[in-house]
Write an enzyme that holds these catalytic residues in place. Sequence first.
Site, PDB file in Angstrom:
ATOM      1  N   ARG A  41      -8.995   5.348   4.177  1.00  0.00           N
ATOM      2  CA  ARG A  41      -7.662   5.941   4.331  1.00  0.00           C
ATOM      3  C   ARG A  41      -7.483   7.123   3.380  1.00  0.00           C
ATOM      4  O   ARG A  41      -6.910   8.151   3.755  1.00  0.00           O
ATOM      5  CB  ARG A  41      -6.588   4.870   4.099  1.00  0.00           C
TER       6      ARG A  41
ATOM      7  N   ASN B  34      -3.386   4.969  -2.514  1.00  0.00           N
ATOM      8  CA  ASN B  34      -3.669   3.725  -3.242  1.00  0.00           C
ATOM      9  C   ASN B  34      -4.997   3.687  -3.972  1.00  0.00           C
ATOM     10  O   ASN B  34      -5.291   2.693  -4.638  1.00  0.00           O
ATOM     11  CB  ASN B  34      -3.552   2.491  -2.331  1.00  0.00           C
TER      12      ASN B  34
ATOM     13  N   GLY C  86       0.825  -1.192   0.000  1.00  0.00           N
ATOM     14  CA  GLY C  86       0.000   0.000   0.000  1.00  0.00           C
ATOM     15  C   GLY C  86       0.860   1.243   0.000  1.00  0.00           C
ATOM     16  O   GLY C  86       1.874   1.262  -0.660  1.00  0.00           O
ATOM     17  N   SER C  87       0.464   2.269   0.709  1.00  0.00           N
ATOM     18  CA  SER C  87       1.274   3.451   0.963  1.00  0.00           C
ATOM     19  C   SER C  87       0.458   4.729   0.947  1.00  0.00           C
ATOM     20  O   SER C  87      -0.621   4.801   0.352  1.00  0.00           O
ATOM     21  CB  SER C  87       2.428   3.618  -0.038  1.00  0.00           C
ATOM     22  N   ASN C  88       1.001   5.755   1.601  1.00  0.00           N
ATOM     23  CA  ASN C  88       0.548   7.140   1.480  1.00  0.00           C
ATOM     24  C   ASN C  88       1.746   7.977   1.063  1.00  0.00           C
ATOM     25  O   ASN C  88       2.881   7.677   1.426  1.00  0.00           O
ATOM     26  CB  ASN C  88       0.061   7.716   2.817  1.00  0.00           C
TER      27      ASN C  88
END
Length: 808
Positions: A544, A515, A243-245
């Site tokens: 998110r 994502n 995933g990630s931000n």
Amino acid sequence: MRTRFRRLVVTAVAMLTATAGLPAAAAERQDRQDRHEQLSHGGLSAVVRYTEYGIPHIVAKDYTSLGFGTGWAQAADQVCTLADGFVTVRGERSRFFGPDAATDFSLSSATNNLSSDLYFRGVRQTGTVEALLAQPAPRGPSRQVKDLMRGFAAGYNTWLKQNRITDPTCKAAAWVRPVTALDVAARFYAIAVLGGQGGAVDDITSAQPPTGSAAHAKGVAAGPDAEALIRAVRERTADAGMGSNAVAFRGDTTANGRGLLLGNPHYPWHGGRRFWQAQQTIPGELNVAGGALLGSPTISIGYNSHVAWSHTVSSGVPFNLHRLTLDPADPTVYVVDGKRHRMTKRTVTVAVKDGAPVTRAQWWTRYGPVVASTDGELPLPWTTTTAYALGDPNSANMRFADTSLGFSKARGTEDVLASLARHQGLPWVNTIAADSSGHSLYTQSQVLPRITDDVAARCSTDLGRTTYPAAGLAVLDGSRGDCALGRDADAVQSGIFGPAHMPTLKDAPYAENSNDSAWLANADRPLTGYERVFGTIGTQRSMRTRGAIEDVAAMAERGGLTVRDLERQQFANRVPAGDLAAADVAKACATLPGGTATGSDGKAVDVREACAVLAAWDRTTDTGSRGALLFDRFWRKLAAKVPAAQRWKVPFSAADPVRTPHTLNTDAPGFATALADAVTELRAAGITLGSRLGEHQFVVRNGQRIPIPGGTESLGVWNKVEPVWNPAGGGYSEVSTGSSHIQAVGWDGSRCPVARTLLTYSQSSNPNSPHFSDQTRVFSGEKWVTSRFCEKDILASPSLNVVHVRER
């Protein structure tokens, strides 16, 4: 004494930089002399300077030497994990670990070693990687990247030769062996195809043609389950392990007019897909710091004096399917435009521990490998009339390293775009970047099959007409030559989109991704007009994404931002799901008759204490937060019992995508049951409902508990962690994936970036290393590591340790 030591360090580094200021002819003569001396006096060398937390600052005179120093230093920290990965890409897991043992899923989705080996041995024996290495740049890797790979292998081998392994995972293990540059390249290949062939390994290696009359009768009637296929693709896209931000802020939102970047990739905490932290320097040529994926000689996510970048896993679907029309007389022959084409049979043999070698066939077509299974990653049948082939354009992509190297040398976001346009090597990620001139960037520049909406409309099968709009998976008619993917004029390879098609947002006040698709990289400047294969437009965002946009939009609006604001955002640990629902849950809980709810087992549960705990909860997942664990367990059970369409009273609206849906539907059947089950579960585990989160969300390192902040995907927490539930062990007793190599970067006008970093799981997997859990404790305390990028800061480190590494 310390002053003399510093002087020796400066002298050692100066020796490496001596040719940087020479005229071209003199530098060329010096380079020839240096190469001769390398051959005559022991080969490659580099200087590795360690600062706090075991972070190496590697200085070398050229790319081969830099790869050498990087390979040596990675082996020092991660030799067992690296060795395990090299066993994987050589197709030797069954030989050493047995055929039935599970893999760690780092380099493919194979569920057991035999499946993994059959795939990677097939790649090796067909010379796939060698053919890609032989392609001229930019379609193939540059000389610099080849030198880095060659040097990395030499550095890894030199560390093995000169050091004793202390990690019990592979101490004295026969499978820890020297490697070649081809092994290093094969690992790059495995990373590139993770979203395509690597995510369907079991379906590739188990696909076999139907035989016999019974199979024919069954095969004609059988057909693919569209809904099961859609679920499979969505699950792959929403893989909690990847995933990630990331967010980039434009200069007019910051205190000094320069850009800011916060990168928060969510990657596995264990195994071969971890990051490893380093600085790489070739004086006068390259100076970059950040996180490298294990086995990589280049920085994957990082920063330099001018620019910083991070990646997030994209919503694009990096593969497609072709339905094959088979010859009724032979299911290994398919027809295109009326002409018969025989599948290529790859016969692969795998050595097996304590057993006879296993030989199995794989079947390949002009479109890619045939995939077939009833319950695998892609549930598709192979009948006597129809089969499906997997198209994966990243199987021709050995350009990831060059793209990253271009970022490492970039002087601004335009150079980041230029590297993406030239190399086109990112397989399954978005890029978010900021620079010292105040520019921000988001772009979904990745390798995707060239599926335009027009191609999908003309060439989709009945199955594709369902899967493409629903999941972005194109299933095309492989019997028609006019359904070939074609080539964009600006594309480096056939069958992929060129840079002009990539969703890109330049110089927005903020550019953010968590994502979801490119649509809301900035909620005030939505991106539209891209093909469906890139992702959706106008659809509901994840919790998110919604929380992230709320946070970063408010930060940009407030303005005057500094790196300190990025630090606070990372560890705010705000729970968007809690902000939306916790008050409603507490209110509904308090009105339950008699203060009880009925659990799934039919028993009445007293939930009055839970009502009070949820009402008082601070809506965060800080380690000291009371009520976070209760809400987390309730929220998971609610999601399992109440369908998404029934969960909220106000539905999603594309006109208000950040704030909808909202208002929890506490009247939905299953609400009270979820609450009762959560209370019962915690009490059965001996966990107090109002206990602090860190008491029951932790990791154990060398026998000691380390509390872990953050929360799971469905809660919407920026600081995402995916903990492993083990009630008998005290609650969440390990983390599988989550925040990994975090960086908060800005600039102050000097050549030294203002950077804070954190490698959450620490630099080494070796429990005997002093850097096995040191940064994990920093993460637990929600603190940061101050970057030592410039010479004065490196030399000022109280932990400075200089190692001269060389072949002998």
